[in-house]
Enzyme design. Sequence first.
Site, PDB file in Angstrom:
ATOM      1  N   GLU A 425       0.364 -22.805  65.262  1.00 59.37           N
ATOM      2  CA  GLU A 425       0.954 -22.441  63.979  1.00 59.37           C
ATOM      3  C   GLU A 425       0.674 -23.530  62.944  1.00 59.37           C
ATOM      4  O   GLU A 425       0.993 -24.694  63.161  1.00 59.37           O
ATOM      5  CB  GLU A 425       2.471 -22.285  64.206  1.00 59.37           C
ATOM      6  N   ASP A 500      11.428 -23.793  65.981  1.00 58.11           N
ATOM      7  CA  ASP A 500      12.374 -23.426  64.931  1.00 58.11           C
ATOM      8  C   ASP A 500      12.293 -21.921  64.687  1.00 58.11           C
ATOM      9  O   ASP A 500      11.591 -21.212  65.402  1.00 58.11           O
ATOM     10  CB  ASP A 500      12.110 -24.225  63.644  1.00 58.11           C
ATOM     11  N   ASP A 502      10.937 -20.121  62.243  1.00 60.38           N
ATOM     12  CA  ASP A 502       9.600 -19.634  61.878  1.00 60.38           C
ATOM     13  C   ASP A 502       8.670 -19.618  63.086  1.00 60.38           C
ATOM     14  O   ASP A 502       7.897 -18.674  63.273  1.00 60.38           O
ATOM     15  CB  ASP A 502       8.993 -20.521  60.772  1.00 60.38           C
TER      16      ASP A 502
END
Length: 634
Positions: A425, A500, A502
Site C-alpha cells: 500500500e 490501520d 485504510d
Amino acid sequence: MNQKEMYDATNIQVLEGLEAVRKRPSMYIGSVDSRGLHHLVYEVVDNSIDEALAGFCTSIDVIINPDGSVTIIDNGRGIPVDTHPKYGKSALEVVMTILHAGGKFDKSTYKVSGGLHGVGVSVVNALSEWMIVEVKRNGKHYLQKYKRGIPEEDVALIGEADGSGTIIKFKPDSTIFEELDYSYDTLSSRLRELAFLNKGIRISIGDRRSDEESKETFQYEGGIRSFVDHLNKNRQTLHDDPIYLEREKDNIMVEIAMQYTDTYAEHVYSFANNINTHEGGTHLIGFKSALTRVTNDYIKKNNLTKDDSKLSGEDVREGLTAIISVKIPEPQFEGQTKTRLGNSELKGIVESLVSESLSDFFEENPKIANQIIQKSLSAKRAREAAKKARELTRRKSALEVSTLPGKLADCSEKDPSVSELYLVEGDSAGGSAKQGRNRAFQAILPFRGKIINVEKSRLGKILKNKEILSLITALGTGLGDDFDISKTRYHKIIIMTDADVDGAHIRTLILTFIFRYMTPLIDAGYVYIAQPPLYKIKKGKAEHYAYTEKELKQKLKQLGEKGISYQRYKGLGEMNPEQLWETTMSPETRTLLKVTMDDAVTADEIFSILMGDEVAPRKEFIQAHAREVVNLDV
C-alpha cells in the site's frame, strides 16, 4: 425382521487397524493445526448425521466444555454393544478402537453416508487424551472409557435408559495438536450448514468456557431453500422465493434451490452427502449445462431477442445464488483435495431434473422467467463490452518484461515456485519494500490509486481499474474464462498493508477481488497476509519488535523498566528498508498468515456484508466483532 432389529454387531465390518494414527495424524485428519482440531468434532457429528439420514436421529447437541473437551449427543439408535463375531468383544469397542470399523460399509445399514469421506470416530479416539462413550440402547445404558485410544475397561452396563442414542465426550491430545482452542464461530458455521442440508434435523451448539454460555439451535424445515434465503439476506433478490427442484432415483436424492439477486457475482455451491464439493464435479456440470440450455430455449421459444446469438453459462449465472445437494450411496470423490464428485450418473440425473422442472417453472411463472432473462441479457451485453478489455489483459499477461506494469519491481527469479509478489500500500512503503527486499526472488507491486470494490461492479468496469489491471498483468493468470493457474508467476502473493483502517480496507478490497475472480489461487495456498510489527522497543542500542499488544507487555516485562522506550508504527513507511526486511520480509524472521478457504460459504457471506450495498448488516457485523480486533489504529 425390520431394519432396527438388523443393526447389530454383524453389521460392523473392519478394514484395518489403528496403529499408525498417532504416529502420522496428518495422514488421517489433514493437519494437527486448528483445521485438524475442528475436524475431530466433524467426524463424530458425521456419525450422528448418518443416523439421521437413515431415519433414526432427529436431534444432535454439541457442547464445548470448560476444560476444552467436547461432548456430542444424539438420539439415534446407539452404537451396537453386543459381541462382534470376528473379534469376540463388544461392537462398541471395535468401532472405537479399529480404523474403518463401522456400519457404513454395510449397504443395508446406511443407504447414504457422509462419513465415507472421513476417517471414523476411532481416529478421534486415538488422537484424544481421553474419551468417554455412553450408549443408550434397548432400554439399557452402557459406558466405556479410553485413554489415547486404548480402552481402560470393558463396556459396562451402568443402568436403565429412556430412549436411545450415543453420547461421546473427548479431549484432544495436547501432545498431538499445536493448538487446543476450539472456535465457536467455526463449529457453529458448519453445524448450521448441516442443518440447512438436512431439513428438519435439530442441531444445537453450546460453549460453556465462559460465565455467559453461548448457545444456538439450528433447525430448518425449508432445508436448502432456507439456506439460499440465509445467503441472500444481505442482497436484493429479483423474485421473492427460491426456486426449488428435487428428485429421487435409484436411491440418489437430488435437491436444488436457486434465487437471482441484483449482484454481479455468482454464488453457486454444491454438496455431496453434506460434503462441500468446492472443486465441483458431475452434479455441478449437469446443473450448469441444463440451466444454460433451458434459458436459451425459453428465449428462442418466446422470441425474446432479435438475433440468434445465445447466452453463455456466465451470463445466465450472473447474480445467481444456488445450492445443489445430492445424497448418493457410493460417492466417488476426486481432485486434489478429494472434494470433486466423480459419479458419472449424477450428470444425467441433475441435467434432466433441471431441464424438466425449470422449463415447467418458467412456463408457469413468466414474470419471474422474464426478470431472470432480462438480467442475463444485460450480463451478455456487459460481457461483450468487456471483451476488448479482457483481450488487452490477456495480451499483457505474457511473461515478457516489456508488457509488465511499469510500477512492478520484478524479481530476477523466473521459477514461480520460489518467487514472491508483495502487494504494498502506498509509495512510501513501496519504496522501503523495494530497497529492503531480496531482489532475487521478491517482487514489489505498490498500489497508488483507489482499488475498485468488485462486489458492486461488473467485470467490464473492473478491468478499467488501473490497480486491478496491474495486478492481473503482474500475476500472468488472465481472468474469467481465460484464467489459467499454471501461468501464475508467483506462488507466494503477499498482501502487505498498514495496520490501520485504510490498510484494512485496502486488504479487504484486494482479498474480495481474489476471492471472487481468482479463487484457485486461494485453493492452491498461494495467497498470504504479511504481519508487520506494531511496536519497536529500544533498550540502549538494541531494538526489539512486538506484533501484538500482548507481546508488547511480555517484552517490556522481560527487558525491565530502565532505559526502555517504544514507539507504535503508524504505517509501513515509518520503517527503514532494513527494519522492514528484518521484521516483515525476511523468510527467516517474518510471520505470514496463509489465506485459506475452509468455509467458502461463510467467506461469501462476510464479503457480501463488508463490501455490499446494505449498510445495516455491515454495521451489525462490525459491532459484533469489534472486540476481536486487536491491531486497529483509528
